[in-house]
Enzyme design. Structure first.
Site, mmCIF file in Angstrom:
data_model
loop_
_atom_site.group_PDB
_atom_site.id
_atom_site.type_symbol
_atom_site.label_atom_id
_atom_site.label_comp_id
_atom_site.label_asym_id
_atom_site.label_seq_id
_atom_site.Cartn_x
_atom_site.Cartn_y
_atom_site.Cartn_z
ATOM 1 N N ARG A 228 -20.499 8.819 11.998
ATOM 2 C CA ARG A 228 -20.336 9.049 13.459
ATOM 3 C C ARG A 228 -21.848 9.575 13.058
ATOM 4 N NH1 ARG A 228 -17.236 6.921 14.839
ATOM 5 N NH2 ARG A 228 -14.509 7.771 15.138
ATOM 6 N N HIS A 276 -22.278 2.736 19.916
ATOM 7 C CA HIS A 276 -21.184 3.318 19.414
ATOM 8 C C HIS A 276 -20.540 1.701 19.430
ATOM 9 C CE1 HIS A 276 -18.264 6.247 17.687
ATOM 10 N NE2 HIS A 276 -17.921 4.659 17.170
HETATM 11 P P1 NDP Z 1 -12.098 5.523 4.969
HETATM 12 O O1 NDP Z 1 -10.956 6.860 4.496
HETATM 13 O O2 NDP Z 1 -10.849 4.611 4.185
HETATM 14 O O3 NDP Z 1 -12.995 5.899 3.892
HETATM 15 C C1 NDP Z 1 -13.917 7.560 3.606
HETATM 16 C C2 NDP Z 1 -14.946 7.250 2.648
HETATM 17 O O4 NDP Z 1 -15.772 8.163 3.175
HETATM 18 C C3 NDP Z 1 -13.940 7.091 1.151
HETATM 19 O O5 NDP Z 1 -14.189 6.320 0.665
HETATM 20 C C4 NDP Z 1 -14.388 8.515 1.164
HETATM 21 O O6 NDP Z 1 -13.923 9.166 -0.270
HETATM 22 C C5 NDP Z 1 -15.076 8.830 1.872
HETATM 23 N N1 NDP Z 1 -15.460 10.241 2.332
HETATM 24 C C6 NDP Z 1 -14.984 10.862 2.943
HETATM 25 N N2 NDP Z 1 -15.716 12.122 2.897
HETATM 26 C C7 NDP Z 1 -16.415 12.317 1.644
HETATM 27 C C8 NDP Z 1 -17.342 13.532 0.869
HETATM 28 N N3 NDP Z 1 -17.648 14.889 1.467
HETATM 29 N N4 NDP Z 1 -17.719 12.988 0.340
HETATM 30 C C9 NDP Z 1 -18.409 12.090 -0.406
HETATM 31 N N5 NDP Z 1 -17.258 10.928 0.546
HETATM 32 C C10 NDP Z 1 -16.637 11.843 1.221
HETATM 33 O O7 NDP Z 1 -12.601 5.469 6.251
HETATM 34 P P2 NDP Z 1 -13.131 4.126 6.879
HETATM 35 O O8 NDP Z 1 -13.474 2.802 5.863
HETATM 36 O O9 NDP Z 1 -12.016 3.157 7.153
HETATM 37 O O10 NDP Z 1 -13.766 4.628 8.187
HETATM 38 C C11 NDP Z 1 -15.173 5.367 7.270
HETATM 39 C C12 NDP Z 1 -15.362 6.422 9.333
HETATM 40 O O11 NDP Z 1 -15.841 4.944 9.359
HETATM 41 C C13 NDP Z 1 -14.882 6.356 9.790
HETATM 42 O O12 NDP Z 1 -14.593 7.890 9.937
HETATM 43 C C14 NDP Z 1 -15.157 6.545 12.004
HETATM 44 O O13 NDP Z 1 -16.065 7.656 11.106
HETATM 45 C C15 NDP Z 1 -16.345 5.698 11.118
HETATM 46 N N6 NDP Z 1 -16.648 4.155 11.820
HETATM 47 C C16 NDP Z 1 -17.073 4.110 12.953
HETATM 48 C C17 NDP Z 1 -17.742 3.227 14.149
HETATM 49 C C18 NDP Z 1 -18.153 2.754 14.802
HETATM 50 O O14 NDP Z 1 -17.899 1.207 15.261
HETATM 51 N N7 NDP Z 1 -18.894 2.962 14.276
HETATM 52 C C19 NDP Z 1 -16.373 2.325 13.845
HETATM 53 C C20 NDP Z 1 -14.750 2.639 12.596
HETATM 54 C C21 NDP Z 1 -15.122 4.067 11.829
HETATM 55 P P3 NDP Z 1 -12.402 9.181 -1.100
HETATM 56 O O15 NDP Z 1 -12.633 7.736 -1.680
HETATM 57 O O16 NDP Z 1 -13.142 9.663 -1.897
HETATM 58 O O17 NDP Z 1 -11.697 9.394 -0.338
HETATM 59 C C1 OXD Z 2 -13.625 4.693 15.465
HETATM 60 C C2 OXD Z 2 -15.200 4.173 16.298
HETATM 61 O O1 OXD Z 2 -13.597 5.301 14.471
HETATM 62 O O2 OXD Z 2 -14.463 3.109 16.488
HETATM 63 O O3 OXD Z 2 -12.733 3.271 14.896
HETATM 64 O O4 OXD Z 2 -15.448 4.884 16.323
#
Ligand code: NDP
Ligand code: OXD
Length: 313
Positions: A228, A276
């Site tokens: 993000r 994005h």
């Molecule tokens: P998940 O919820 O599966 O994974 C999130 C990971 O981040 C987990 O490993 C979690 O830790 C870790 N995390 C969260 N908070 C913290 C913190 N404070 N410190 C350290 N680690 C942290 O999410 P996804 O993998 O499905 O998606 C991740 C992000 O990707 C989305 O939230 C979105 O913002 C972004 N995204 C962007 C897209 C784009 O087109 N640019 C498309 C899709 C998603 P834990 O395993 O311990 O819970």
């Molecule tokens: C998502 C994105 O969160 O597209 O899926 O950013």
């Protein structure tokens, strides 16, 4: 059952797909007259204030993306389960993006692009291979783990960082504040795939970039942020690129989107920008994923990939 489609984008392609996969249900959009008391599910992205109120039969909200920060900041969010997108179509798109940009930085493609424009023939004599390069994936969840597996196939030395400790075979995983410095110290390419929460806002800043490995084969650390935009401090990224704290950056997300015309990021020679779209939610696949969840929920099964509101993701 009625499904309400509440979007900031053009809802038409989504309504068409939902009608195809849920032909026996009413699919309605904001702004059209519909019976609010019949709405049991909402599929949404960035809903306008007020658009989720007065829905007495609501059973679940579906985010049309993997990230849910757009909902966490919504005032008066209904107290029903929130389901996010976690399915192969989106996951594979993100891994394609991450692998492509890691390879691009490994092969120093920026330099060859410049050389091409200047008609300069300057081959590298001893470029590193993937095995010489340490990739650190911040956010070792659904997307981080898939990207890690695919990077490993290419030969990269991959580790992860997550909020809580975990074991994933084949990877060293650091966790929490305590594990962050050691994770950064072994990272040449930092891939950010963490959600935006109060804990992670602004985390990609100078103090973090300074802790990245500065002894790697790429000649300086590289940032790839596809999480993000508000995770990153853009003035710090620019200053760190200019003073050598960072060698290059690939950015898919920005503090303000669309990226303002006057942002220096657009023209920085070592910044690669995408709008994005690292992993877009493709309407066909996403509508099918949501329809399957609705059918299972109506059959009494549990919803999957529910957001933990206290964690914020
Ligand atoms: P998940 O919820 O599966 O994974 C999130 C990971 O981040 C987990 O490993 C979690 O830790 C870790 N995390 C969260 N908070 C913290 C913190 N404070 N410190 C350290 N680690 C942290 O999410 P996804 O993998 O499905 O998606 C991740 C992000 O990707 C989305 O939230 C979105 O913002 C972004 N995204 C962007 C897209 C784009 O087109 N640019 C498309 C899709 C998603 P834990 O395993 O311990 O819970
Ligand atoms: C998502 C994105 O969160 O597209 O899926 O950013």
């Amino acid at each position: 059952m009625t499904l309400l489609v509440a979007l900031t984008w053009d809802p038409k392609p989504w309504v068409e797909r939902f009608r195809k996969v849920l032909p026996d249900r009413d699919i309605v959009v904001l702004g059209e007259g519909f019976d609010k008391s019949r709405v049991e599910y909402v599929a949404t992205w960035g809903p306008k204030p007020g658009s989720l109120s007065g829905l007495p039969s609501l059973r679940a909200l579906f985010s049309l993306g993997a990230g849910v920060d757009h909902l966490m900041s919504y005032p008066d969010l209904p107290d029903v389960p929130i389901v996010r997108v976690a399915q192969d179509d989106l996951t594979h798109r993100m891994s394609e993006y991450v692998v492509m940009h890691c390879l691009m930085h490994l092969r120093d493609q920026h330099r060859f692009d410049e050389d091409q424009r200047a008609k300069r023939w300057q081959p590298d004599r001893a470029p590193p291979i993937a095995g010489d390069v340490r990739v650190g994936i911040m956010g070792f969840g659904v997307l981080g783990q898939d990207a890690a597996r695919k990077l490993k196939v290419m030969g990269f030395d991959v580790a992860g960082w997550s909020r809580t400790a975990k074991n994933v075979e084949g990877f060293e995983i650091y966790s929490g504040e305590d594990g962050l410095s050691a994770f950064l110290a072994r990272t040449d390419i930092l891939v950010s795939l963490i959600p935006l929460t109060p804990d992670t806002s602004g985390i990609l800043s100078r103090s973090l970039f300074q802790k990245l490995a500065h002894d790697g084969r790429l000649g300086g650390p590289v940032l790839i942020n596809a999480g993000r935009g508000k995770l990153q401090v853009e003035t710090d990224i620019l200053a760190c690129l200019d003073d050598g704290t960072l060698k290059a950056a690939t950015l898919d997300v920005f503090e303000v989107e669309p990226l303002p015309q006057d942002s220096p990021l657009w023209t920085h020679p070592r910044v690669t920008i995408s709008p994005h779209n690292a992993a877009t939610s493709e309407p066909e696949a996403t509508a099918r994923y949501i329809a399957d969840q609705i059918r299972r929920h109506e059959a009494g099964e549990a919803l999957e990939n529910i957001v933990d509101r206290a964690r914020g993701y």
